[in-house]
Design a protein around this motif. Sequence first.
Motif, PDB file in Angstrom:
ATOM      1  N   LEU A 246       6.057   5.001 -10.583  1.00  0.00           N
ATOM      2  CA  LEU A 246       4.863   4.441 -11.322  1.00  0.00           C
ATOM      3  C   LEU A 246       5.006   3.587 -12.377  1.00  0.00           C
TER       4      LEU A 246
ATOM      5  N   ALA B  18       3.462   5.771  -5.414  1.00  0.00           N
ATOM      6  CA  ALA B  18       3.485   5.551  -7.024  1.00  0.00           C
ATOM      7  C   ALA B  18       2.360   6.592  -7.687  1.00  0.00           C
ATOM      8  N   ALA B  19       1.428   6.938  -7.062  1.00  0.00           N
ATOM      9  CA  ALA B  19       0.455   7.484  -7.539  1.00  0.00           C
ATOM     10  C   ALA B  19       1.030   9.096  -7.712  1.00  0.00           C
TER      11      ALA B  19
ATOM     12  N   LEU C 269       0.868  -1.266  -0.008  1.00  0.00           N
ATOM     13  CA  LEU C 269       0.039  -0.075   0.071  1.00  0.00           C
ATOM     14  C   LEU C 269       1.151   1.432  -0.051  1.00  0.00           C
ATOM     15  N   GLN C 270       2.034   1.095   0.685  1.00  0.00           N
ATOM     16  CA  GLN C 270       3.021   2.375   0.757  1.00  0.00           C
ATOM     17  C   GLN C 270       3.562   2.624  -0.557  1.00  0.00           C
TER      18      GLN C 270
ATOM     19  N   TRP D 141       2.151   1.612  -3.662  1.00  0.00           N
ATOM     20  CA  TRP D 141       1.250   1.839  -4.535  1.00  0.00           C
ATOM     21  C   TRP D 141       0.909   3.395  -4.316  1.00  0.00           C
ATOM     22  N   VAL D 142       0.671   3.673  -3.439  1.00  0.00           N
ATOM     23  CA  VAL D 142       0.208   5.337  -2.839  1.00  0.00           C
ATOM     24  C   VAL D 142       1.592   6.036  -3.238  1.00  0.00           C
TER      25      VAL D 142
END
Lengths: 200, 200
Positions: free
Chosen positions: B125, B118-119, B112-113, B115-116
């Motif tokens: 990304l 990478a946003a 989650l860390q 993914w977020v």
Amino acid sequence: MGEAVREPRQDRSRATRQRLLEAAVDCLAEVGWTGSTVAVVAERAGVSRGAAQHHFPTREDLFTAAIGYVTDQRLAFLRSALPTLPPGQDRTRFVVEAIGEMYAGKLFKAALQLWVAAASDEQLLAQVVPLEARVGREAHQLTVFALGADEAVPGVREAVQATLDLARGLGLANLLTDDTKRRRRVLGEWAIVLGRTLDG
Amino acid sequence: MGEAVREPRQDRSRATRQRLLEAAVDCLAEVGWTGSTVAVVAERAGVSRGAAQHHFPTREDLFTAAIGYVTDQRLAFLRSALPTLPPGQDRTRFVVEAIGEMYAGKLFKAALQLWVAAASDEQLLAQVVPLEARVGREAHQLTVFALGADEAVPGVREAVQATLDLARGLGLANLLTDDTKRRRRVLGEWAIVLGRTLDG
């Protein structure tokens, strides 16, 4: 309210506050927690840094207030649409789709930044945990009401919760790539299953 | 492999790499993306910074490799448990619970860390999008296999996807507070619904 002269100033102050809150959500969603400061948001909102600091003494205050405010707005908008909804399975499908779209948008992306930052920041965590509890409770209550769900029927309460958890998971899957087509297919099938559960 | 003298060095190198990957997941889950650097992970793993940099030239390389490696390990562990599973509804419940636990743990918090982060980080990304696609595909295939699901039956493919999306959403709900009790209740009801869908 008694003094006519005070009202415009209060209106101005409220408008400034709203502009800051909306800019804070945009900022979080776009640049993430690390790049989101009171100064950056003030500039984006066209508000002086001093005025921003007057409304929100800390960065944590500004961003938790922003997620709370924009969530309340979205839930109020959904609530206002309810009286026009058809009954039965069409209603279930509409509600499931509306929840799915809510968690696929900018507000969810911003909230995700705040939640994930709070996981390794104790000061922020102390403000985000009560916010998460309040938002979760209100989203649940609105969903129960929107679906016309009877939580006394076995399995209904869990099915309503699963609807929100599923929407959250689909929102996460939509963070880095556009997952709209798959999301609509999954939610379409879920609306059928949920409808059966609601009918008992 | 031909030269007996080379093998120990290769083993040592592989062990160093594994220690770095495991330490990277621990680090991400605990301190978040901002505080997670190659140097911090090297120290945590008891590996020199030079050796760490030899294995992983960039921070992005290290953390995407770490999430990929630990996910592969978890999926392989789940796969190894499958031959001992009972058939029927007990099997469905076991698989749903196992997936729920996987998304409630440290690996999901670390992912989650990533993914977020990478946003709002184009360089990251570019590495996370293919990783997310691969992990998603493998988790889906394993779930289909574990459930003995026939995706030709209408609604089954979406129900398998919903199981993983639901688990992701429940994982998110478990990020800041312990949501174990509620998660097990929701997944228990979901296993019943899923079982019915699998039976057609």
